[in-house]
Design an enzyme around this catalytic site. Structure first.
Site, PDB file in Angstrom:
ATOM      1  CG  ASP A  77      -3.276  20.458 -13.794  1.00 56.54           C
ATOM      2  OD1 ASP A  77      -2.600  19.870 -14.657  1.00 56.54           O
ATOM      3  OD2 ASP A  77      -4.459  20.161 -13.546  1.00 56.54           O
ATOM      4  CE  LYS A  83      -7.124  13.885 -18.362  1.00 54.43           C
ATOM      5  NZ  LYS A  83      -8.383  13.153 -18.439  1.00 54.43           N
ATOM      6  CE1 TYR A 120     -11.244  17.580 -15.526  1.00 49.02           C
ATOM      7  CE2 TYR A 120     -10.538  17.040 -13.307  1.00 49.02           C
ATOM      8  CZ  TYR A 120     -11.256  16.724 -14.437  1.00 49.02           C
ATOM      9  OH  TYR A 120     -11.979  15.574 -14.496  1.00 49.02           O
ATOM     10  NE  ARG A 148      -2.285   1.422   3.433  1.00 48.24           N
ATOM     11  CZ  ARG A 148      -2.515   0.702   4.536  1.00 48.24           C
ATOM     12  NH1 ARG A 148      -3.429  -0.229   4.532  1.00 48.24           N
ATOM     13  NH2 ARG A 148      -1.841   0.927   5.632  1.00 48.24           N
TER      14      ARG A 148
HETATM   15  N1  PLP Z   1      -6.024  18.262 -14.574  1.00 47.89           N
HETATM   16  C1  PLP Z   1      -6.420  18.402 -15.838  1.00 47.89           C
HETATM   17  C2  PLP Z   1      -5.934  19.588 -16.635  1.00 47.89           C
HETATM   18  C3  PLP Z   1      -7.310  17.489 -16.407  1.00 47.89           C
HETATM   19  O1  PLP Z   1      -7.711  17.660 -17.677  1.00 47.89           O
HETATM   20  C4  PLP Z   1      -7.755  16.387 -15.632  1.00 47.89           C
HETATM   21  C5  PLP Z   1      -8.706  15.378 -16.198  1.00 47.89           C
HETATM   22  O2  PLP Z   1      -9.325  15.600 -17.216  1.00 47.89           O
HETATM   23  C6  PLP Z   1      -7.315  16.269 -14.322  1.00 47.89           C
HETATM   24  C7  PLP Z   1      -6.439  17.211 -13.826  1.00 47.89           C
HETATM   25  C8  PLP Z   1      -7.774  15.131 -13.446  1.00 47.89           C
HETATM   26  O3  PLP Z   1      -7.128  13.954 -13.804  1.00 47.89           O
HETATM   27  P1  PLP Z   1      -7.761  12.494 -13.627  1.00 47.89           P
HETATM   28  O4  PLP Z   1      -8.917  12.393 -14.552  1.00 47.89           O
HETATM   29  O5  PLP Z   1      -6.604  11.596 -13.961  1.00 47.89           O
HETATM   30  O6  PLP Z   1      -8.188  12.368 -12.184  1.00 47.89           O
END
Ligand code: PLP
Length: 398
Positions: free
Chosen positions: A192, A217, A119, A66
């Site tokens: 991000d 992604k 996001y 874990r």
């Molecule tokens: N950050 C961005 C820019 C995203 O486009 C996404 C998902 O679409 C995320 C974070 C979240 O990632 P996850 O879907 O892997 O949880």
């Protein structure tokens, strides 16, 4: 299977190809050779538990799966190298698990500044879950340095979160400038960088403290793994707390997913460069299309974020763009319905190109205009991608 007992060669010690470029090191997943078989691909480690030594120690360093896993560590080493992360990288079961671990490491009462364009699910989490955890969250136009500076409260703000380019309008935030603003106020800067990828932007080198990716992604790139990544510049107490949150909450990525992700990272540069070149070609052609009112892509010279993007992005402007369709929401949805090569689906960064009417997903309160289609450029022939979209736009305007 025949097994050689030949002594380990010099290539088994440490990282044998550390002197080479990020591209070369990623292509060989750090160049490690399996010491047992001499295989050029490391084995997949799936054990959940490990034998104690006769003296009761765990000399391998592994006791239970874990908190830790050897395959996850191998993928993390590649990611830490790509991000030039002094403190290393941590893999999570999703991008959201990674991002929320950062916010989870804050203390009740801490103030957070986050962007208006980000996001949407993380923004919703910050709005709904942040206050329940005692966080005070303010949203601002982070791409505007004056507004970002005004939103930060020296001494009270502990984290500035930015996303660049910002999903789904692809706004560009100056990472070095945001780092200077955050640090002057005594806060950390987290970025991000999902839409940029480590190929095109190195946030830690620009002054950020933590970089986050949805590994779902372009890092994985084949639409078959959900994963999240954090990497940090400095191994300080905050980073240790993030690691403790992952370990105690069991948010680590599974070994199969880590294995697939590592396989994908070997081709990351090829895919990211090809996808960014395709996105730029599409953005340029769509900018002259009679049924497109506006193209949002930082690679276009007249994009409001272009100057900053040209400074902080390397070798391309990423694989994501959006278009605003003339005729409004109805025409945008009618276009998305008519494509054949583009796939009508959410997410981004895969080798297959995706199209999405984004306002339908984000709902009320979104900064996303109703006439916007989000485009994730894959590796198909850019001429085919343009022809398919052109035909759909023309048919929708029938
Ligand atoms: N950050 C961005 C820019 C995203 O486009 C996404 C998902 O679409 C995320 C974070 C979240 O990632 P996850 O879907 O892997 O949880």
């Amino acid at each position: 299977m025949s097994r050689t007992n030949a002594p380990a060669g010099p290539e088994d010690a440490g990282e044998p190809i550390a002197a080479f470029s990020r591209r070369s090191r990623a292509a060989q997943a750090m160049g490690r050779i399996d010491p047992v078989t001499r295989g050029v691909v490391p084995p997949l480690h799936v054990a959940t538990t490990f034998i104690r030594d006769p003296d009761n120690a765990y000399s391998s360093g592994f006791s239970y799966a874990r908190p830790d896993n050897a395959t996850v560590r191998e993928a993390e080493a590649v990611l830490a190298m790509l991000e030039e992360a002094g403190a290393g990288a941590l893999l999570f079961g999703s991008g959201m698990a990674a991002a929320t671990a950062v916010f989870g490491a804050l203390e009740p009462g801490d103030h957070v500044v986050a962007p208006n364009v980000m996001y949407w699910a993380l923004k919703r989490w910050l709005r709904e879950e942040g206050p329940r955890r005692g966080l005070a969250v303010d949203f601002t136009d982070a791409e505007d340095p004056g507004r970002l500076r005004a939103a930060v409260q020296p001494g009270r703000t502990k984290l500035v979160w930015i996303e660049t380019p910002g999903n789904p309008l692809w706004t560009v935030t100056d990472i070095a400038g945001a780092a200077e603003i955050a640090h002057a106020a005594g806060a950390r800067l987290a970025v991000d960088s999902t839409a940029a990828s480590p190929v095109h932007t190195r946030p830690l080198a620009l002054g950020a403290d933590i970089v986050m990716h949805s590994g779902t992604k372009i890092l994985n790139g084949h639409s078959d793994v959900v994963a999240g990544v954090l990497a940090a510049r400095e191994a300080d107490a905050f980073w240790a707390r993030v690691g403790a949150i992952r370990a105690s909450g069991g948010a680590i990525l599974g070994p199969f997913e880590a294995y697939l992700l590592m396989r994908s990272l070997r081709t990351l540069h090829l895919r990211a460069e090809r996808q960014a070149a395709g996105a730029l070609a599409l953005a340029t052609r769509l900018g002259a299309h009679p049924h497109v009112a506006r193209v949002l892509y930082p690679g276009l010279p007249d994009d409001p974020g272009h100057a900053v993007a040209a400074r902080q992005m390397e070798g391309g402007f990423g694989y994501m763009l959006s278009i605003r369709v003339r005729g409004g929401e109805g025409a945008a949805i009618a276009t998305a319905v008519r494509v054949a090569l583009w796939k009508r689906a959410t997410s981004l960064g895969g080798v297959e190109s995706l199209i999405e009417h984004r306002a339908s997903v984000e709902g009320p309160g979104t900064p996303c205009p109703p006439d916007l289609l989000r485009l994730s450029t894959g590796i198909e022939d850019p001429d085919d991608l343009f022809a398919d979209l052109d035909a759909a736009l023309r048919a929708a305007h029938g």
